[in-house]
Structures are given as structure tokens and as C-alpha cells.
Write an enzyme that holds these catalytic residues in place. Structure first.
Site, mmCIF file in Angstrom:
data_model
loop_
_atom_site.group_PDB
_atom_site.id
_atom_site.type_symbol
_atom_site.label_atom_id
_atom_site.label_comp_id
_atom_site.label_asym_id
_atom_site.label_seq_id
_atom_site.Cartn_x
_atom_site.Cartn_y
_atom_site.Cartn_z
ATOM 1 N N HIS A 61 61.606 -16.469 -16.808
ATOM 2 C CA HIS A 61 61.347 -17.664 -17.636
ATOM 3 C C HIS A 61 62.570 -18.107 -18.422
ATOM 4 C CE1 HIS A 61 56.989 -15.989 -17.862
ATOM 5 N NE2 HIS A 61 57.255 -16.504 -16.680
ATOM 6 N N LYS A 71 67.700 -14.104 -26.558
ATOM 7 C CA LYS A 71 66.635 -13.111 -26.768
ATOM 8 C C LYS A 71 67.232 -11.732 -27.010
ATOM 9 C CE LYS A 71 63.688 -15.793 -23.719
ATOM 10 N NZ LYS A 71 63.122 -15.942 -22.375
ATOM 11 N N TYR A 131 60.309 -8.800 -28.836
ATOM 12 C CA TYR A 131 61.621 -9.433 -28.820
ATOM 13 C C TYR A 131 61.747 -10.559 -29.828
ATOM 14 C CZ TYR A 131 59.097 -12.410 -25.392
ATOM 15 O OH TYR A 131 58.169 -13.208 -24.726
ATOM 16 N N ASP A 169 54.110 -17.837 -12.606
ATOM 17 C CA ASP A 169 55.239 -17.036 -12.112
ATOM 18 C C ASP A 169 55.244 -16.942 -10.589
ATOM 19 O OD1 ASP A 169 55.931 -16.825 -14.685
ATOM 20 O OD2 ASP A 169 55.253 -14.765 -14.962
#
Ligand SMILES: Cc1cn([C@H]2C[C@H](O)[C@@H](COP(=O)(O)OP(=O)(O)O[C@H]3O[C@H](C)C(=O)[C@H](O)[C@H]3O)O2)c(=O)[nH]c1=O
Length: 182
Positions: A61, A71, A131, A169
Site C-alpha cells: 500500500h 512509516k 507503526y 490487495d
């Protein structure tokens, strides 16, 4: 805390210092001063957490354009293979990826700059993944890169027949059709 730059410049593994004693352990998981000095000056705006079972693949993603997210990812339960793909068309490492095993045991973190697609495959019975991101969620800017695009040459250590993916996905775009970053 150690900062280890990877083969794609700007991508870092972070190894926290773990203080163990008879009670268990303590570690600093993020220090803005050390991070900004050793990785990149970053203002994280949002923390995320997900829990997944064995074989779940979340990714690849990214948020497009100005909504792109850097991230800082880690696993607090279980083990995953974490993958970041360089989607910056002017980058010498465009289309290349970093793949790192992150686990509650190795306590490693991975920093992924803006301009990358990101995902992970769960290798343990369950995995809790947490995260920080430096841009807030922008659903209208979300995009998915096809996790098994042969052009990416990513080796996923679980047979596709055993993988669990969202419909989003399963319909990720190949690199050749992907919205890229400058
Ligand atoms: C990412 C996100 C999702 N959501 C909502 C939207 C859906 O209703 C639900 C599940 O979202 P999604 O299926 O996109 O979750 P993941 O598959 O874990 O997505 C993440 O997977 C890989 C590992 C990434 O790197 C991204 O951070 C992120 O895309 O949470 C929110 O409310 N805020 C958010 O920031």
C-alpha cells in the site's frame, strides 16, 4: 539505539537497546532527537496498529502524491516479513525493494521514507503490527501495488494458496500501471 541504513538509501533498520533484568525488559522504542539526527527530520502524526493471523499479507500500500506517508514500523507480537518498494521514478533504486524480518523477538524497526509502497506477510500464528506515519490517513489517495508482480521479484516465503488478502490487495496494480512519485 542503532540506525543501520539499507541498500536503498534512506531506508533504515533501527535496533533499540534492550535493558533486561529479572523483571523482564525495558527499551526506548522512539527518540525524536536520535531519529532526526540519524535518519531524517520527521514529524509523525498518527500511530496505527493491526493484528493478523498466519499467512495474512497486507499490502503493498501507499498514499499517492502529497498524501504519501513515511512509516516507522515494528512488530510487538509474532513475526512478519516486511517489504518496502521504491516507487520514486527518479530514484536510482526505482522498483527495488527491501525485505526485512521484524519480530517481537528481534525488536527491529524499519523506517520507510515517503515514496514507497509497503506491506508485510505474517509468518507466525498471529502478529501485532504497530507503526507511526508522518501523514494522516487519506482514503481517497490510497493505492495498491500488486504484491506478486514478477517485475518486483519479491520472494514471499508462504505459498499464495495459503495467503489471506483483502479484495483490495488481490487487485493491486502491477508496477507498469502504478501511480509513481517524482
Ligand atoms: C490504513 C488505515 C485504515 N483505516 C481503516 C480503513 C478500513 O476500514 C480499515 C482497514 O483498512 P485496511 O484494510 O486498508 O488496513 P491495512 O490493510 O492494514 O492497511 C495498511 O496496510 C499496510 C501495512 C500499510 O502500510 C498501510 O499503512 C495501510 O494501508 O481501517 C483507518 O481508519 N485509518 C488508516 O490509517
Amino acid at each position: 539505539m542503532e540506525f543501520i541504513e539499507q541498500k536503498i538509501p534512506g531506508v533504515f533498520i533501527i535496533e533499540p537497546k534492550v535493558f533486561g533484568d529479572e523483571r523482564g525488559y525495558f527499551m526506548e522504542t522512539y527518540r525524536k532527537d536520535l531519529f532526526d539526527a540519524n535518519v531524517a527530520k520527521t514529524e509523525f502524526l498518527q500511530d496505527n496498529e493491526s493484528c493478523s493471523t498466519y499467512g495474512v499479507l497486507r499490502g503493498l500500500h501507499y498514499q499517492t502524491g502529497e498524501y504519501s506517508q513515511a512509516k516507522l514500523v515494528r512488530v510487538i507480537e509474532g513475526k512478519v516479513l516486511d517489504v518496502a518498494v521504491d516507487l520514486r521514478k527518479s530514484s536510482p533504486t526505482f522498483g527495488q525493494h527491501v525485505a526485512v524480518e521484524l519480530s517481537s523477538r528481534n525488536k527491529r524497526q524499519l523506517f520507510i521514507p515517503r515514496g514507497f509502497a509497503h506491506g508485510f506477510l505474517v509468518l507466525s500464528e498471529t502478529a501485532v503490527f504497530t507503526y507511526k506515519v508522518d501523514n494522516v490517513y487519506a482514503p481517497n489517495a490510497e493505492a495498491s501495488l500488486q504484491f506478486n508482480d514478477p517485475a518486483l521479484q519479491i520472494h514471499w516465503p508462504v505459498p499464495e494458496s495459503e495467503m489471506i488478502l483483502s479484495s483490495k490487495d488481490r487487485s493491486g496494480k502491477p508496477l507498469s500501471e502504478t501511480i509513481l512519485f517524482e
